[in-house]
Design a protein around this motif. Structure first.
Motif, PDB file in Angstrom:
ATOM      1  N   PHE A   1       0.865  -1.178   0.000  1.00 18.32           N
ATOM      2  CA  PHE A   1       0.000   0.000   0.000  1.00 18.32           C
ATOM      3  C   PHE A   1       0.903   1.230   0.000  1.00 18.32           C
ATOM      4  N   VAL A   2       0.887   1.973  -1.100  1.00 18.09           N
ATOM      5  CA  VAL A   2       1.713   3.173  -1.204  1.00 18.09           C
ATOM      6  C   VAL A   2       0.819   4.374  -0.925  1.00 18.09           C
ATOM      7  N   VAL A   3       1.105   5.085   0.153  1.00 17.75           N
ATOM      8  CA  VAL A   3       0.301   6.236   0.553  1.00 17.75           C
ATOM      9  C   VAL A   3       1.139   7.487   0.328  1.00 17.75           C
ATOM     10  N   GLY A   4       0.827   8.219  -0.737  1.00 15.79           N
ATOM     11  CA  GLY A   4       1.620   9.406  -1.056  1.00 15.79           C
ATOM     12  C   GLY A   4       1.396   9.832  -2.488  1.00 15.79           C
ATOM     13  N   GLN A   5       2.352  10.561  -3.027  1.00 10.52           N
ATOM     14  CA  GLN A   5       2.234  11.047  -4.395  1.00 10.52           C
ATOM     15  C   GLN A   5       2.606   9.953  -5.391  1.00 10.52           C
ATOM     16  N   ASP A   6       2.314  10.207  -6.660  1.00  8.90           N
ATOM     17  CA  ASP A   6       2.574   9.220  -7.710  1.00  8.90           C
ATOM     18  C   ASP A   6       4.021   8.763  -7.728  1.00  8.90           C
ATOM     19  N   GLY A   7       4.949   9.699  -7.508  1.00  9.99           N
ATOM     20  CA  GLY A   7       6.360   9.356  -7.566  1.00  9.99           C
ATOM     21  C   GLY A   7       6.782   8.343  -6.528  1.00  9.99           C
ATOM     22  N   LEU A   8       6.040   8.255  -5.416  1.00  9.51           N
ATOM     23  CA  LEU A   8       6.396   7.289  -4.381  1.00  9.51           C
ATOM     24  C   LEU A   8       6.165   5.861  -4.872  1.00  9.51           C
ATOM     25  N   VAL A   9       5.177   5.650  -5.734  1.00 12.46           N
ATOM     26  CA  VAL A   9       4.965   4.322  -6.333  1.00 12.46           C
ATOM     27  C   VAL A   9       6.180   3.944  -7.181  1.00 12.46           C
ATOM     28  N   ALA A  10       6.664   4.907  -7.956  1.00 12.24           N
ATOM     29  CA  ALA A  10       7.850   4.651  -8.776  1.00 12.24           C
ATOM     30  C   ALA A  10       9.067   4.364  -7.898  1.00 12.24           C
ATOM     31  N   ASN A  11       9.204   5.082  -6.792  1.00 13.86           N
ATOM     32  CA  ASN A  11      10.327   4.846  -5.880  1.00 13.86           C
ATOM     33  C   ASN A  11      10.308   3.426  -5.343  1.00 13.86           C
TER      34      ASN A  11
END
Length: 298
Positions: free
Chosen positions: A86-96
Motif C-alpha cells: 500500500f503506497v500512501v503518497g504522491q505518484d512518484g512514491l509508487v515509482a520509488n
C-alpha cells in the motif's frame, strides 16, 4: 500458513523534514514566513497525510500482519513474495517503491486529492484498504506496467518504472557513443533518458513536447519504450542527429567516453550505477512488470 502481510510505504512529510532541520515549530514558522510560505498550510498537509495512513491501517483485515517503510528505507527493506503493498503518497512514491518489488501487487492511495496527479495513486484510504481482501482472493483487477532496465557489461543492473537517466552526476556534459536502431553516433549531451509508458505521462511527456512532438509515446502496459537525448551538442567530434525515438522490443546501447557517468531511475540518484570509461551499457524493457491494483472484479 502465515497471514498475508500489508506493507505501507510512505514518506516523511514536509513538516517532519522541516522539524528535523529547524528543531521547533516556531523556528519552522519563522523559516517559512521569511519565504512567503505558511506553517498552517504545511501542517494541514501533514495532518491529512497522517489521517490517511491511520485510515489505511484501520481498514486492513485484522488478521493481516503489518509493516511500514519510509521512502529512504526502501533500499534496505526486505519485501516478502506474498506482500500486498500500500503506497500512501504522491505518484512518484509508487515509482520509488517499484524497483524493489517483484510481482507484489501495489495499491496506490492518494492522501491529498487535488494536490497529486493521482495516476498511480487513484484510491482513497477507504477504497484502497478495502481492496486487501479482493487481492488476497485473486479477485482484483491489475495493470501490468512495463518497466525499463539498465544493464552493464560487468553484470550490474537497475530497473525503474518511469524512466532511467544516464549522464554526469554533476549535470555536466556526458560523452558517449550512442547505438540505437542500427545507427551509432558519438555524442556530448546533458544525458540520455529512456522512458516507459508510465513515465510518458510525466517528465518525458514534457521532453517530447519540445524535442519530438510527433513521436508516439507508448502506453503504460505496452512493451515499448521512448528515448531522448537531452541537449546534444554538435561539434567537430560529436553529433546531434540521434535525439529521440521508440524502442519496440529493441535495445539502446551506449559506450561511455567520460571519466564517470551514472545511471539511475525515477529520480533516485542516490541509488545508482557508476559507469566508467569504455564501459558498455544496454537499456531495454525489463523482464518484470509492476502490478498496480485498479479495482475489484465486479
Amino acid at each position: 500458513m502465515a497471514a498475508p502481510r500489508a506493507v505501507i510505504v510512505h514518506r516523511a512529510s514536509e513538516l517532519t523534514e522541516l522539524l528535523a532541520r529547524h528543531g521547533t515549530r516556531g523556528q519552522v514558522a519563522f523559516f517559512l514566513d521569511e519565504r512567503g510560505e505558511s506553517l498552517a498550510a504545511v501542517a494541514e498537509r501533514h495532518e491529512r497525510t497522517r489521517a490517511a495512513l491511520a485510515d489505511v491501517a484501520a481498514g486492513l483485515p485484522p488478521d493481516w500482519r503489518r509493516a511500514s517503510v519510509e521512502r529512504q528505507e526502501l533500499p534496505r527493506f526486505v519485501f516478502e513474495p506474498d506482500d500486498v503493498v500500500f503506497v500512501v503518497g504522491q505518484d512518484g512514491l509508487v515509482a520509488n517503491a517499484a524497483k524493489y518489488l517483484d510481482a507484489q501487487p501495489v495499491i496506490g492511495i492518494d492522501p491529498l486529492p487535488g494536490v497529486n496527479a493521482g495516476v498511480l495513486v487513484p484510491h482513497t484510504p477507504a477504497t484502497g484498504a478495502a481492496l486487501a481482501e479482493p487481492v488476497r482472493a485473486g479477485a482484483a483487477t491489475l495493470c501490468a506496467r512495463t518497466m525499463v532496465e539498465v544493464r552493464t557489461d560487468d553484470g550490474q543492473a537497475l530497473t525503474a518504472l518511469n524512466e532511467v537517466m544516464i549522464g554526469q552526476s554533476g549535470h555536466q556534459s556526458a560523452r558517449y557513443t550512442l547505438d540505437v536502431g542500427g545507427r551509432d553516433e558519438r555524442q556530448s549531451s546533458s544525458g540520455v533518458i529512456v522512458s516507459t509508458g508510465t513515465g510518458s505521462t510525466g517528465w518525458c511527456r514534457s521532453i517530447a513536447r519540445i524535442q519530438a512532438p510527433r513521436l508516439e509515446l507508448p502506453a503504460p502496459t505496452e512493451r515499448a519504450l521512448a528515448w531522448f537525448v537531452r541537449e546534444p551538442w554538435p561539434s567537430p567530434s560529436t553529433g546531434a542527429e540521434l535525439v529521440a525515438g521508440r524502442l519496440d522490443g529493441g535495445t539502446l546501447r551506449l559506450r561511455v567516453a567520460s571519466d564517470a557517468l551514472v545511471a539511475f531511475g525515477d529520480g533516485m540518484e542516490a541509488d545508482r550505477l557508476t559507469l566508467t570509461w569504455g564501459q558498455r551499457v544496454t537499456v531495454g524493457i525489463a523482464a518484470r512488470v509492476l502490478r498496480t491494483v485498479t479495482g475489484a472484479v465486479s
